[in-house]
Design a protein around this motif. Structure first.
Motif, PDB file in Angstrom:
ATOM      1  N   PHE A   1      34.567  70.335  20.150  1.00 61.19           N
ATOM      2  CA  PHE A   1      34.860  71.335  21.187  1.00 61.19           C
ATOM      3  C   PHE A   1      36.283  71.180  21.709  1.00 61.19           C
ATOM      4  O   PHE A   1      36.954  72.173  22.002  1.00 61.19           O
ATOM      5  N   LYS A   2      36.742  69.948  21.801  1.00 62.81           N
ATOM      6  CA  LYS A   2      38.135  69.748  22.201  1.00 62.81           C
ATOM      7  C   LYS A   2      39.085  70.320  21.154  1.00 62.81           C
ATOM      8  O   LYS A   2      40.125  70.894  21.476  1.00 62.81           O
ATOM      9  N   GLY A   3      38.679  70.151  19.874  1.00 60.97           N
ATOM     10  CA  GLY A   3      39.517  70.673  18.788  1.00 60.97           C
ATOM     11  C   GLY A   3      39.642  72.180  18.802  1.00 60.97           C
ATOM     12  O   GLY A   3      40.665  72.723  18.373  1.00 60.97           O
ATOM     13  N   ILE A   4      38.616  72.864  19.302  1.00 64.03           N
ATOM     14  CA  ILE A   4      38.690  74.340  19.360  1.00 64.03           C
ATOM     15  C   ILE A   4      39.045  74.800  20.785  1.00 64.03           C
ATOM     16  O   ILE A   4      38.821  75.957  21.132  1.00 64.03           O
ATOM     17  N   LYS A   5      39.533  73.860  21.618  1.00 58.83           N
ATOM     18  CA  LYS A   5      40.016  74.159  22.964  1.00 58.83           C
ATOM     19  C   LYS A   5      38.919  74.627  23.918  1.00 58.83           C
ATOM     20  O   LYS A   5      39.174  75.390  24.853  1.00 58.83           O
ATOM     21  N   ASP A   6      37.697  74.188  23.665  1.00 54.61           N
ATOM     22  CA  ASP A   6      36.593  74.527  24.563  1.00 54.61           C
ATOM     23  C   ASP A   6      36.352  73.317  25.474  1.00 54.61           C
ATOM     24  O   ASP A   6      35.464  72.500  25.252  1.00 54.61           O
ATOM     25  N   MET A   7      37.150  73.195  26.532  1.00 55.47           N
ATOM     26  CA  MET A   7      37.130  72.013  27.380  1.00 55.47           C
ATOM     27  C   MET A   7      35.852  71.888  28.225  1.00 55.47           C
ATOM     28  O   MET A   7      35.378  70.769  28.449  1.00 55.47           O
ATOM     29  N   PRO A   8      35.269  72.990  28.713  1.00 57.04           N
ATOM     30  CA  PRO A   8      34.006  72.835  29.470  1.00 57.04           C
ATOM     31  C   PRO A   8      32.919  72.147  28.645  1.00 57.04           C
ATOM     32  O   PRO A   8      32.252  71.224  29.114  1.00 57.04           O
ATOM     33  N   ASN A   9      32.747  72.624  27.383  1.00 60.58           N
ATOM     34  CA  ASN A   9      31.744  71.989  26.524  1.00 60.58           C
ATOM     35  C   ASN A   9      32.165  70.568  26.143  1.00 60.58           C
ATOM     36  O   ASN A   9      31.317  69.680  25.979  1.00 60.58           O
ATOM     37  N   TYR A  10      33.437  70.335  25.982  1.00 60.07           N
ATOM     38  CA  TYR A  10      33.950  69.001  25.675  1.00 60.07           C
ATOM     39  C   TYR A  10      33.528  68.020  26.781  1.00 60.07           C
ATOM     40  O   TYR A  10      32.942  66.967  26.505  1.00 60.07           O
ATOM     41  N   ASN A  11      33.826  68.371  28.032  1.00 57.43           N
ATOM     42  CA  ASN A  11      33.455  67.501  29.155  1.00 57.43           C
ATOM     43  C   ASN A  11      31.949  67.378  29.326  1.00 57.43           C
ATOM     44  O   ASN A  11      31.426  66.302  29.669  1.00 57.43           O
ATOM     45  N   SER A  12      31.265  68.491  29.059  1.00 55.50           N
ATOM     46  CA  SER A  12      29.809  68.474  29.210  1.00 55.50           C
ATOM     47  C   SER A  12      29.161  67.496  28.231  1.00 55.50           C
ATOM     48  O   SER A  12      28.270  66.721  28.599  1.00 55.50           O
ATOM     49  N   PHE A  13      29.623  67.493  26.977  1.00 57.68           N
ATOM     50  CA  PHE A  13      29.035  66.597  25.983  1.00 57.68           C
ATOM     51  C   PHE A  13      29.406  65.139  26.231  1.00 57.68           C
ATOM     52  O   PHE A  13      28.629  64.230  25.929  1.00 57.68           O
ATOM     53  N   LEU A  14      30.565  64.899  26.800  1.00 53.66           N
ATOM     54  CA  LEU A  14      30.904  63.524  27.181  1.00 53.66           C
ATOM     55  C   LEU A  14      29.935  63.023  28.249  1.00 53.66           C
ATOM     56  O   LEU A  14      29.460  61.875  28.202  1.00 53.66           O
ATOM     57  N   GLU A  15      29.633  63.878  29.230  1.00 52.79           N
ATOM     58  CA  GLU A  15      28.700  63.502  30.292  1.00 52.79           C
ATOM     59  C   GLU A  15      27.299  63.249  29.740  1.00 52.79           C
ATOM     60  O   GLU A  15      26.612  62.290  30.129  1.00 52.79           O
ATOM     61  N   VAL A  16      26.870  64.117  28.827  1.00 54.75           N
ATOM     62  CA  VAL A  16      25.539  63.947  28.221  1.00 54.75           C
ATOM     63  C   VAL A  16      25.471  62.638  27.456  1.00 54.75           C
ATOM     64  O   VAL A  16      24.485  61.889  27.546  1.00 54.75           O
ATOM     65  N   LEU A  17      26.506  62.303  26.712  1.00 51.38           N
ATOM     66  CA  LEU A  17      26.554  61.055  25.947  1.00 51.38           C
ATOM     67  C   LEU A  17      26.463  59.841  26.863  1.00 51.38           C
ATOM     68  O   LEU A  17      25.687  58.901  26.621  1.00 51.38           O
ATOM     69  N   ILE A  18      27.241  59.840  27.935  1.00 51.99           N
ATOM     70  CA  ILE A  18      27.253  58.696  28.859  1.00 51.99           C
ATOM     71  C   ILE A  18      25.902  58.542  29.556  1.00 51.99           C
ATOM     72  O   ILE A  18      25.407  57.425  29.741  1.00 51.99           O
ATOM     73  N   ALA A  19      25.277  59.661  29.923  1.00 57.31           N
ATOM     74  CA  ALA A  19      23.990  59.607  30.624  1.00 57.31           C
ATOM     75  C   ALA A  19      22.848  59.195  29.715  1.00 57.31           C
ATOM     76  O   ALA A  19      21.941  58.474  30.129  1.00 57.31           O
ATOM     77  N   THR A  20      22.901  59.632  28.448  1.00 60.64           N
ATOM     78  CA  THR A  20      21.786  59.395  27.529  1.00 60.64           C
ATOM     79  C   THR A  20      21.865  58.036  26.857  1.00 60.64           C
ATOM     80  O   THR A  20      20.853  57.358  26.693  1.00 60.64           O
ATOM     81  N   TYR A  21      23.061  57.619  26.464  1.00 61.90           N
ATOM     82  CA  TYR A  21      23.227  56.343  25.748  1.00 61.90           C
ATOM     83  C   TYR A  21      24.304  55.497  26.450  1.00 61.90           C
ATOM     84  O   TYR A  21      25.370  55.240  25.889  1.00 61.90           O
TER      85      TYR A  21
END
Length: 288
Positions: free
Chosen positions: A254-274
């Motif tokens: 998502f960062k590569g395609i300049k979609d920063m909201p989804n980029y940050n969202s998936f980072l948060e999901v990763l940190i919360a889940t694992y």
């Protein structure tokens, strides 16, 4: 007292036997009386001896009883002391049992607390997994139509090209899977992709094979295609050991395609889940 009386009478008897009186010489009745008196004195002496013997026996019996009394008294004292010791030991055991009971109660409360936390974590995990799918579904939303159009054009272009699918031996699926991962390490992406596509189509470890197809696209910087495969992999199963990597690489796509909201969202999901994974540590660094 009786003993001294007996001695005195004996002395009189003995004296009388040596010195007969005038009464003895003149009268036979007096002699008989004296003889009777001597017999009585002898009887008294014998009785005194018997009494002395009985007295001695009583003394010995008394000494025996006294010894037995002292022995029993000592035993009683020892028993009393032992009873006091046992009473103290019982009190100590009662104290220890009360402490153990308290500890068990505390452990029960801790277990109950841990059970509650486990339930909360389970609920959070389910919600997080659902959020992963929801985030991946956002690819179909209008804000990502341009990206989808680009991906669609690529797919249309690829579909227009006639391709012949390679055939492999199903009995060697495990060996092929290992070989395909080695091809990825060696950057032989075409060979790896052919095998992974074949394995996915033949339902051999399809979720992980689909994940590696996403990895191949990610390494080739085809981020739209990589996201597509990651999404398909999660839809098949979200319990693979590769899930932290999938979430991290999805975020980077998502960062590569300049979609920063989804980029940050998936980072948060990763940190919360694992939270304990190395990928979560990388996500924390990226989030900074």
């Amino acid at each position: 007292m009786k003993y001294y009386i007996s001695i005195l009478l004996l002395c009189f008897v003995c004296y009388g036997a040596k010195e007969p009186s005038a009464f003895e010489k003149q009268s036979g009745a007096t002699k008989r009386d004296l003889s009777s008196l001597q017999g009585t004195a002898q009887n008294l002496l014998n009785l005194t001896t018997q009494i002395q013997e009985q007295q001695e026996a009583l003394k010995q019996s008394q000494e025996g009883l006294m010894s037995l009394y002292e022995s029993q008294h000592q035993k009683l004292q020892n028993t009393t002391k032992q009873s006091a010791t046992n009473t103290q030991e019982i009190e100590n055991l009662k104290t220890e049992i009360a402490a153990l009971k308290t500890l068990l109660q505390q452990q029960k409360e801790q277990i109950h607390t841990l059970d509650s936390k486990m339930k909360e974590i389970h609920t959070l995990t389910i919600k997080t997994q659902e959020s992963i799918l929801q985030e991946l579904e956002k690819l179909s939303n209008p804000h990502s139509n341009n990206a989808n159009k680009g991906t669609q054009k690529q797919d249309d272009t690829q579909s227009q090209k006639p391709t012949s699918k390679p055939k492999f031996d199903k009995n060697k699926s495990a060996e092929l899977f290992t070989q395909a991962k080695e091809f990825i390490k060696k950057k032989q992406y075409k060979s790896a992709k052919d095998i992974m596509l074949w394995l996915k189509d033949n339902n051999y470890n399809a979720p992980e094979a689909t994940f590696y197809l996403g990895e191949i696209a990610y390494l080739q910087k085809d981020y739209h295609l990589a996201i597509k495969y990651y999404k398909a992999s999660v839809a098949l199963s979200d319990r693979g050991a590769y899930m932290p990597t999938l979430l991290l690489h999805t975020a980077l796509c998502f960062k590569g395609i300049k979609d920063m909201p989804n980029y940050n969202s998936f980072l948060e999901v990763l940190i919360a889940t694992y939270p304990q994974s190395k990928e979560a540590a990388q996500a924390k660094e990226l989030r900074k």
